[in-house]
Write a protein that holds these residues in place. Structure first.
Motif, PDB file in Angstrom:
ATOM      1  N   GLY A  81    -105.594  66.834 -50.568  1.00 58.29           N
ATOM      2  CA  GLY A  81    -105.121  65.904 -49.522  1.00 58.29           C
ATOM      3  C   GLY A  81    -103.768  66.125 -49.295  1.00 58.29           C
ATOM      4  O   GLY A  81    -103.032  65.334 -48.720  1.00 58.29           O
TER       5      GLY A  81
ATOM      6  N   GLU B 196    -114.661  66.296 -43.360  1.00 55.26           N
ATOM      7  CA  GLU B 196    -113.873  65.801 -44.215  1.00 55.26           C
ATOM      8  C   GLU B 196    -113.210  66.675 -44.918  1.00 55.26           C
ATOM      9  O   GLU B 196    -113.865  67.651 -45.591  1.00 55.26           O
ATOM     10  CB  GLU B 196    -114.348  64.745 -45.304  1.00 55.26           C
ATOM     11  CG  GLU B 196    -113.578  63.882 -45.879  1.00 55.26           C
ATOM     12  CD  GLU B 196    -112.567  62.825 -45.049  1.00 55.26           C
ATOM     13  OE1 GLU B 196    -111.555  62.520 -45.241  1.00 55.26           O
ATOM     14  OE2 GLU B 196    -113.297  62.389 -43.792  1.00 55.26           O
ATOM     15  N   SER B 197    -111.861  67.038 -44.862  1.00 51.27           N
ATOM     16  CA  SER B 197    -111.352  67.868 -45.348  1.00 51.27           C
ATOM     17  C   SER B 197    -110.651  67.642 -46.861  1.00 51.27           C
ATOM     18  O   SER B 197    -109.993  66.691 -46.971  1.00 51.27           O
ATOM     19  CB  SER B 197    -109.835  68.291 -44.428  1.00 51.27           C
ATOM     20  OG  SER B 197    -109.189  69.228 -45.206  1.00 51.27           O
TER      21      SER B 197
ATOM     22  N   HIS C 246    -106.366  68.649 -46.390  1.00 43.76           N
ATOM     23  CA  HIS C 246    -105.441  67.923 -45.251  1.00 43.76           C
ATOM     24  C   HIS C 246    -105.795  66.426 -45.111  1.00 43.76           C
ATOM     25  O   HIS C 246    -106.765  65.883 -45.681  1.00 43.76           O
ATOM     26  CB  HIS C 246    -105.992  68.323 -43.815  1.00 43.76           C
ATOM     27  CG  HIS C 246    -105.479  70.020 -43.754  1.00 43.76           C
ATOM     28  ND1 HIS C 246    -104.428  70.693 -44.152  1.00 43.76           N
ATOM     29  CD2 HIS C 246    -106.403  71.047 -43.274  1.00 43.76           C
ATOM     30  CE1 HIS C 246    -104.508  72.048 -44.084  1.00 43.76           C
ATOM     31  NE2 HIS C 246    -105.622  72.152 -43.457  1.00 43.76           N
TER      32      HIS C 246
ATOM     33  N   LYS D 146    -103.236  60.502 -41.767  1.00 50.76           N
ATOM     34  CA  LYS D 146    -101.765  60.042 -42.067  1.00 50.76           C
ATOM     35  C   LYS D 146    -100.861  61.471 -41.264  1.00 50.76           C
ATOM     36  O   LYS D 146     -99.782  60.869 -40.981  1.00 50.76           O
ATOM     37  CB  LYS D 146    -101.689  60.421 -43.611  1.00 50.76           C
ATOM     38  CG  LYS D 146    -102.129  59.438 -44.648  1.00 50.76           C
ATOM     39  CD  LYS D 146    -101.246  59.470 -45.823  1.00 50.76           C
ATOM     40  CE  LYS D 146     -99.967  58.852 -45.708  1.00 50.76           C
ATOM     41  NZ  LYS D 146     -99.461  58.074 -46.648  1.00 50.76           N
TER      42      LYS D 146
HETATM   43  C1  LIG Z   1    -105.178  60.137 -46.770  1.00 47.85           C
HETATM   44  O1  LIG Z   1    -104.456  59.397 -47.184  1.00 47.85           O
HETATM   45  C2  LIG Z   1    -104.812  57.797 -47.011  1.00 47.85           C
HETATM   46  C3  LIG Z   1    -103.661  56.849 -47.324  1.00 47.85           C
HETATM   47  O2  LIG Z   1    -103.073  57.318 -48.293  1.00 47.85           O
HETATM   48  C4  LIG Z   1    -106.137  57.626 -48.406  1.00 47.85           C
HETATM   49  O3  LIG Z   1    -106.512  56.457 -48.430  1.00 47.85           O
HETATM   50  C5  LIG Z   1    -106.917  58.818 -48.236  1.00 47.85           C
HETATM   51  O4  LIG Z   1    -107.797  58.790 -49.079  1.00 47.85           O
HETATM   52  C6  LIG Z   1    -106.185  60.196 -47.818  1.00 47.85           C
HETATM   53  N1  LIG Z   1    -107.311  61.148 -47.517  1.00 47.85           N
HETATM   54  C7  LIG Z   1    -107.435  62.258 -48.211  1.00 47.85           C
HETATM   55  C8  LIG Z   1    -108.464  63.240 -47.615  1.00 47.85           C
HETATM   56  O5  LIG Z   1    -106.738  62.824 -49.080  1.00 47.85           O
END
Ligand SMILES: *[C@@H]1O[C@H](CO)[C@@H](O)[C@H](O)[C@H]1NC(C)=O
Ligand SMILES: *[C@@H]1O[C@H](CO)[C@@H](O)[C@H](O)[C@H]1NC(C)=O
Ligand SMILES: *[C@@H]1O[C@H](CO)[C@@H](O)[C@H](O)[C@H]1NC(C)=O
Length: 356
Positions: free
Chosen positions: A278, A327-328, A331, A335
């Motif tokens: 992510g 769900e990537s 990315h 956010k």
């Molecule tokens: C995206 O960011 C949120 C907040 O920081 C976090 O809870 C979530 O796990 C993140 N998602 C990914 C796919 O990394």
């Protein structure tokens, strides 16, 4: 006499310490008493689209519809005071002087790829948008996203009015011109996203390469020197084997925009500067980041997914439905959306399709 000396030696530093302790405590208390003005990323918390007084006096007298020099950067600096505008769009022969990217591996920099980049840039010989656009004193850019939200809105002629029209990956033009326009100035691409059928490339656009992994540079070198493609194991889907462009029509996007979008603007995990779960921004947000640094006015179209309409098309050129979005791992769409919404809310960018 000696005893008082000793006492002074002890007392003075103690007094200094007490003073420091007290004043720092006061400073802290003061800081706590106030509401923070900026969020974690450094963006102003209270965003409205109003022009500040100095921007009103700077732009207020321009005739309606005139391009406003420096407008996007000026508005960006209001909501994000850390913004520093200069950052070249493409790498040129002096790329080693771009200190912010020299120490990062792809995608956040070009470390380990210096020699291959030298090789490529020696062949491309061109590092700008071309004489006509480089000469413009005020440039309006539009980033055309691939979202289904572009379909059937007849925005083509409005998109064509921009000086610089940026398209991403395989986004087609032919067959969709009523909605997406006819003009393509830049097509920003990574290997897996590149158009694979030569006849699908538009006539004249710059092929702008954006690297996400070290292997991508090797692919670009093979495309530039028209070599037979070898070593495709590291790609996550099939890649183009031939790009119908002269070396002089190819550019390397400055990786700083990936780094800044990820770590500064969106606030994705640093992961020691390495690609991780992510922490990779989407190409669309990278392109917007590039435009904030290099265009005077910035607009976007075809951005945003409306998860409330799962049966709407994901892309304007496919029938794949929105519900197909997975769900990537790379990315963090939610956010990223928060960041883009700040830009739209503060009128730093104009969203023609209003999907952000
Ligand atoms: C995206 O960011 C949120 C907040 O920081 C976090 O809870 C979530 O796990 C993140 N998602 C990914 C796919 O990394
Ligand atoms: C625009 O007009 C205002 C007053 O009408 C003036 O103070 C300002 O300097 C002008 N700005 C420019 C850029 O000419
Ligand atoms: C756009 O219009 C065409 C023809 O009317 C239709 O077939 C298509 O479903 C429409 N697409 C969207 C996303 O509304």
């Amino acid at each position: 006499m000696k005893a008082t000396h000793k006492l002074l030696f002890v007392l003075c530093p103690m007094l200094v310490l007490v003073f420091i302790f007290y004043s720092s405590g006061k400073l802290h208390l003061h800081g706590w008493g106030q509401k923070p003005l900026f969020d974690q990323q450094g963006f102003l918390l209270k965003l409205d689209g109003k022009l500040s007084d100095d921007l009103v006096s700077k732009y207020g007298n321009l005739s309606r519809g005139a391009c406003k020099p420096g407008y996007a950067a000026a508005k960006m600096s209001v909501i994000y005071p850390k913004f520093v505008k200069p950052a070249p769009m493409f790498l040129d022969r002096n790329f080693r002087r771009l200190t912010k990217v020299t120490n990062f591996l792809p995608p956040f920099g070009f470390k380990t790829q210096e020699r291959i980049i030298d090789n490529i840039l020696t062949a491309t010989k061109n590092y700008g948008l071309g004489p006509e656009l480089d000469r413009l004193s005020c440039k309006r850019c539009i980033i055309v996203g691939n979202g289904g939200i572009l379909a059937n809105k007849s925005l083509g002629s409005r998109i064509d009015e921009y000086d610089v029209v940026v398209r991403l990956n395989e986004a087609p033009v032919s067959g969709y011109t009523r909605d997406v326009g006819t003009k393509t100035t830049l097509r920003i691409t990574y290997p897996e996203g590149a158009i694979q059928k030569s006849e699908r490339y538009e006539k004249d656009s710059l092929f702008v390469f954006s690297a996400f992994k070290p292997l991508d540079f090797k692919w670009l070198r093979q495309m530039i020197f028209k070599e037979k493609l070898q070593g495709t194991e590291g790609f996550w889907k099939s890649v183009a084997r031939y790009v119908p462009r002269e070396p002089s029509e190819m550019r390397i996007l400055n990786p700083f925009f990936i780094q800044e979008a990820a770590f500064q603007f969106i606030g994705l995990p640093m992961n020691n500067g390495l690609m991780g779960k992510g922490n990779i921004p989407t190409l669309g947000t990278v392109a917007i980041t590039m435009a904030l640094h290099n265009c005077d006015e910035v607009a976007v179209a075809g951005f945003g997914y409306d998860m409330n309409t799962p049966h709407a098309p994901l892309h304007y050129y496919e029938t794949v439905k929105m519900s197909a979005i997975k769900e990537s791992w790379t990315h963090n769409i939610s956010k990223e959306k928060e960041f883009l919404q700040k830009l739209v809310k503060a009128n730093v960018i104009t969203d023609l399709t209003k999907g952000i």
